[in-house]
Each structure stands twice: as structure tokens, then as C-alpha cells.
Design an enzyme around this catalytic site. Structure first.
Site, mmCIF file in Angstrom:
data_model
loop_
_atom_site.group_PDB
_atom_site.id
_atom_site.type_symbol
_atom_site.label_atom_id
_atom_site.label_comp_id
_atom_site.label_asym_id
_atom_site.label_seq_id
_atom_site.Cartn_x
_atom_site.Cartn_y
_atom_site.Cartn_z
ATOM 1 N N LYS A 106 11.541 -50.217 -96.631
ATOM 2 C CA LYS A 106 10.936 -51.359 -97.146
ATOM 3 C C LYS A 106 11.100 -52.281 -95.784
ATOM 4 O O LYS A 106 12.212 -52.408 -95.311
ATOM 5 C CB LYS A 106 11.560 -51.720 -98.390
ATOM 6 C CG LYS A 106 10.508 -52.990 -99.037
ATOM 7 C CD LYS A 106 9.458 -52.066 -99.548
ATOM 8 C CE LYS A 106 8.428 -52.691 -100.599
ATOM 9 N NZ LYS A 106 7.737 -51.970 -101.462
ATOM 10 N N GLY A 219 0.625 -61.628 -112.866
ATOM 11 C CA GLY A 219 0.327 -61.535 -111.277
ATOM 12 C C GLY A 219 -0.807 -60.983 -110.871
ATOM 13 O O GLY A 219 -1.498 -60.419 -111.759
ATOM 14 N N TYR A 220 -1.514 -61.575 -109.787
ATOM 15 C CA TYR A 220 -2.801 -61.493 -109.442
ATOM 16 C C TYR A 220 -3.028 -61.144 -107.991
ATOM 17 O O TYR A 220 -3.899 -61.989 -107.562
ATOM 18 C CB TYR A 220 -3.702 -62.834 -109.959
ATOM 19 C CG TYR A 220 -4.903 -62.434 -110.755
ATOM 20 C CD1 TYR A 220 -4.868 -61.712 -111.644
ATOM 21 C CD2 TYR A 220 -6.222 -62.793 -109.987
ATOM 22 C CE1 TYR A 220 -6.165 -61.418 -112.306
ATOM 23 C CE2 TYR A 220 -7.037 -62.537 -110.607
ATOM 24 C CZ TYR A 220 -7.622 -61.850 -111.811
ATOM 25 O OH TYR A 220 -8.644 -61.444 -112.205
ATOM 26 N N GLY A 221 -2.313 -60.348 -107.569
ATOM 27 C CA GLY A 221 -2.361 -60.030 -106.052
ATOM 28 C C GLY A 221 -3.068 -58.698 -105.991
ATOM 29 O O GLY A 221 -4.031 -58.006 -106.632
ATOM 30 N N ASN A 222 -2.445 -57.931 -105.002
ATOM 31 C CA ASN A 222 -2.821 -56.597 -104.595
ATOM 32 C C ASN A 222 -2.917 -55.583 -105.924
ATOM 33 O O ASN A 222 -3.855 -54.839 -105.801
ATOM 34 C CB ASN A 222 -1.934 -55.735 -103.750
ATOM 35 C CG ASN A 222 -1.765 -56.605 -102.116
ATOM 36 O OD1 ASN A 222 -2.669 -57.393 -101.933
ATOM 37 N ND2 ASN A 222 -0.847 -56.381 -101.327
ATOM 38 N N ALA A 223 -2.184 -55.761 -106.895
ATOM 39 C CA ALA A 223 -2.063 -54.663 -107.819
ATOM 40 C C ALA A 223 -2.482 -55.532 -109.053
ATOM 41 O O ALA A 223 -3.681 -54.956 -109.688
ATOM 42 C CB ALA A 223 -0.759 -54.603 -108.417
ATOM 43 N N GLY A 224 -2.307 -56.812 -109.491
ATOM 44 C CA GLY A 224 -2.764 -57.486 -110.812
ATOM 45 C C GLY A 224 -4.222 -57.666 -110.932
ATOM 46 O O GLY A 224 -4.670 -57.520 -111.861
HETATM 47 N N1 GLU Z 1 4.086 -51.292 -101.208
HETATM 48 C C1 GLU Z 1 3.649 -50.501 -101.808
HETATM 49 C C2 GLU Z 1 4.545 -49.975 -102.627
HETATM 50 O O1 GLU Z 1 5.599 -50.695 -102.941
HETATM 51 C C3 GLU Z 1 2.849 -49.345 -100.991
HETATM 52 C C4 GLU Z 1 3.637 -48.805 -99.974
HETATM 53 C C5 GLU Z 1 3.043 -47.704 -99.114
HETATM 54 O O2 GLU Z 1 1.893 -47.389 -99.357
HETATM 55 O O3 GLU Z 1 3.723 -47.163 -98.354
HETATM 56 O O4 GLU Z 1 4.478 -48.796 -103.462
#
Ligand code: GLU
Length: 417
Positions: A106, A219-224
Site C-alpha cells: 500500500k 461513503g460515496y467514492g470509488n466503492a460506495g
Molecule cells: N485499493 C484497492 C484495494 O484496497 C485495490 C488495490 C489494487 O487493485 O491493487 O483493494
């Protein structure tokens, strides 16, 4: 932040419990408790007004026993080395529970990207890659991706900077890219889609009807935001509450995903959406709904509010939303938690598909991506669910047992322990 909510302490505690359950030897346990390698960087970025601001960032490669380290890069004002370490550990368990040939990593920068112009954001993204150094990354080493407050455009800038430094084109060094730069169809909503597949499977084993099931999304971003739209489209969920960092909205009749997204784009938040009542993020979590989807940040469901959660299923699209104490309370109360590193693994799974497509430079259609994602999510869900039943543990512990054993076996085979 209290000691108990330090996310890395929380990740280590979860691992310790799994290690005790599995009877792991000391060396294996100790190696799994700590990142293999981490880098702290401080770097300057020229602002539009000519001044220079100095930023701090991190990249943590937690474990690469099973393959190249993999995980997103977050831009967040409250980033710390310990959040990045925890998230890197969870990436390790995530790729392992999905049986992907990858490790965990990360990255993060302490910054509020909402305060930056587009050109400042571009310079920050490029400067981060230069500061960490191209030697850290690559399809055979460590492959970043989007996470909180980063997106395909940020990935494109980082890719371009990497190509300039390395001197060759390697699209597979980063995932979540825009489609014209080697991105995969279906990556953009993969985290939400994958989580909804696991919810569909959980509903089957729980005997829960999802059509019309009332749902709250934090949450209302990439996931929400995609969970709202796809939850309605794929499963017929009735989303009655959503929120972002500024607060939430509630309408018992249901919320239209396109209208809410348009409102957020125009005003900067879901708050004050016409026809809905404003609520706080804390209120959203304890609403009387069937399905709760935390899709924001870590440490949201704690000892303090776990007793008040009314949902029957918690779909953890966020990383680390539930503390270990809350896990125990929810398990005792019969709330079914689909644990984060299983539930939100759709993103990294399609990232893996993206790397595969980049490696042979041939691209799949949406139908192929969805079918292969569905298979991986469904398989992983049932492996974890069966393990939970067999050992009478909560699903998160079961997911740890599956993942930790796989990483430990790879370390043994490589002669590390
Ligand atoms: N950031 C996303 C996660 O926490 C995706 C990570 C990725 O695709 O490498 O799973």
C-alpha cells in the site's frame, strides 16, 4: 486516535488471533506481523502560485511470498505510516484469500487532494513516483492502483512518470488505468460489483431476500457510489441512505443513484439532496436497514456502536471498517459480516486481470471480466463461509485462516521459515 483504533495494531491483533488458532511457529508469525520493506519519502511540489509545498508519503511492501506486491495508493490528510502498514497487511490477506498470485502493498501521501488544482495534483502524482523511485515498482516487483481519493487519471500520470524514469513502456506496472492506456474493462466498478456478488452468495446461505432489501451505504467514492447504482441494478436493493465525508442523507422511499451522483458532482457532497433528510455518518450506521455497506474509511464500527447495528448483513467495501471488539459483538448478535479483504477484493481481482491483459497485450470484453470476477468472488466466499462453519468462528477469522495458511505455505516453500 486511541491505541485500540490504531489500524496497524488492529491488523496485528487480528493476525495474532489467527496465528494462535493455526498454531503458527514463531518465525512465521513474526514475519507476518511486520512489513517486509517500507519507504518514507519527503518531496517538494511546486504550487500554481509559484510557492513550494513539501509532502510526506509512504510505500509499504508487506509480503511478496506469493508474487509481486500489490495495492493502492491513497491521498488522504489523515494518512499515517500505521494506516498504510495495516492496509498493506490487509492487501496481503486479500490477494491470498482470492488465491491471486500476488503479495500485498500500500502507498499513501498525507494530502487533501480536494484542495489542489488539477495541475498541482498531476505534479504531486509524478513527484510521488520520483520520490519512491522507479526501482521499487514494476510488474514483477510492486504494482500500485487507485484507492481513497486517487483515480485512473492519477494512475495515468504515475505511469507516464514511471515510463520516463525507466526508459521503457511497461503498462502492467500500475493498474486501474484509463482504458486507452491498458486499463481493463470493468475495473472502475469492480470493487462494488465483487462485493455485491459476495452479498448475493451470503443472502443464499442466510435465506435473505435481497429484492427490495433496505440498504445504507457509508461513503460515496470509488466503492460506495457504484454500490448504490449496481446494488439496485444487479440485486434490486432499495438504497435508503448514503453518505460522504460531509454527512449523509436518508429517504425511506429510496434514493436514485444517478440523481444523487449528479447532486454530489454539482455541490461537492450528497448532503442537502432534495427530498431527503440530512443525517450524520454515525446515524447512518445504526439505521434500521437490512443491509449495511461501509464503503469509506477504517474504524467505523467499534465497541461503542456495534450493539446498535440493526442490519442483518454488513458488506465491508471499505478496508478495516470494523474493530476486533465490534467483530465479536456482531458475531454474538448474529449479524453476518462479509469481511473487508474478501468483500472488497473485486478491485484487486480485476487489477490482476488487468496485469494479465497487459502482459499478453490482448484485451477482454466486459462479459469475460464479469464472468471471471463472479467465479473468483463466489469461490472465495464459499471457501471462507465453509471454514467459518467448520471451526465455528466469525467470517473474518475464517478469511484469516484461509489467507494466512496460504501465505505461510508459500514462505515455507521458498525456504524463509
Ligand atoms: N485499493 C484497492 C484495494 O484496497 C485495490 C488495490 C489494487 O487493485 O491493487 O483493494
Amino acid at each position: 486516535m486511541s491505541e485500540q483504533l490504531n489500524p496497524f495494531k488492529m491488523a496485528q491483533k487480528q493476525l495474532d488471533e489467527a496465528a494462535a488458532f493455526l498454531g503458527l511457529d514463531r518465525a512465521t508469525h513474526e514475519l507476518l506481523r511486520w512489513p517486509k520493506r517500507e519507504i518514507h519519502v519527503t518531496f517538494p511540489v511546486r504550487m500554481d502560485d509559484g510557492s513550494v509545498r513539501v509532502f510526506h508519503g509512504f510505500r509499504v511492501q508487506y509480503n511478496d511470498a506469493r508474487g509481486p506486491a500489490k495495492g493502492g495508493i491513497r491521498f488522504h490528510p489523515a494518512e499515517t505510516i500505521d494506516t498504510v502498514r495495516a492496509l498493506a497487511a490487509w492487501m496481503t490477506w486479500k490477494t491470498a484469500v482470492m488465491d491471486l498470485p500476488l503479495g500485498g502493498a500500500k502507498g499513501g501521501v498525507i494530502v487533501d487532494p480536494r484542495e489542489l488544482s488539477r495541475t498541482e495534483l498531476e505534479r504531486l502524482s509524478r513527484a510521488y513516483i520520483r520520490a519512491v523511485g522507479e526501482a521499487m515498482f514494476g510488474i514483477h516487483r510492486d504494482v500500485p492502483a487507485p484507492d481513497v481519493y486517487t483515480n485512473p487519471q492519477v494512475m495515468a500520470w504515475m505511469l507516464d512518470e514511471y515510463i520516463a524514469l525507466a526508459g521503457y513502456i511497461d503498462f502492467g506496472m500500475i493498474t486501474g488505468k484509463p482504458l486507452p492506456l491498458g486499463g481493463s474493462v470493468g475495473r472502475i466498478d469492480a470493487t462494488a460489483r465483487g462485493g455485491l456478488y459476495t452479498l448475493r452468495e451470503a443472502a443464499k446461505v442466510l435465506g435473505l431476500e435481497l429484492k427490495g432489501a433496505t440498504t445504507a451505504i457509508q461513503g460515496y467514492g470509488n466503492a460506495g457510489s457504484y454500490a448504490h447504482k449496481l446494488g439496485q441494478e444487479l440485486l434490486g436493493l432499495k438504497v435508503v441512505a448514503v453518505s460522504d465525508s460531509k454527512g449523509g442523507i436518508y429517504n425511506p422511499e429510496g434514493l436514485d443513484p444517478d440523481a444523487v451522483l449528479k447532486h454530489k458532482r454539482e455541490t461537492g457532497s450528497v448532503v442537502n439532496f432534495p427530498g431527503a433528510r440530512n443525517i450524520t455518518n454515525a446515524e447512518l450506521l445504526t439505521l434500521d436497514v437490512d443491509v449495511l455497506i461501509p464503503a469509506a474509511l477504517e474504524g467505523q464500527i467499534t465497541e461503542a456502536n456495534a450493539g446498535d447495528i440493526k442490519a442483518k448483513v454488513v458488506v465491508e467495501l471499505a478496508n478495516g471498517p470494523t474493530t476486533p471488539e465490534a467483530d465479536r459483538i456482531l458475531f454474538e448478535r448474529g449479524v453476518y459480516v462479509i469481511p473487508d479483504f474478501l468483500c472488497n477484493a473485486g478491485g484487486v481481482t480485476v487489477s490482476y486481470f488487468e496485469m494479465v491483459q497487459n502482459a499478453y497485450n490482448y484485451y477482454w470484453d466486459a462479459e469475460t471480466v464479469y464472468r471471471r470476477l463472479d467465479r473468483k468472488m463466489t469461490q472465495a466466499f464459499h471457501t471462507v463461509h465453509e471454514t467459518a462453519k467448520e471451526y465455528n468462528v466469525h467470517p473474518r477469522m475464517a478469511a484469516y485462516l484461509v489467507a494466512v495458511q496460504r501465505v505461510a505455505e508459500a514462505m515455507r516453500l521458498r525456504g524463509w521459515v
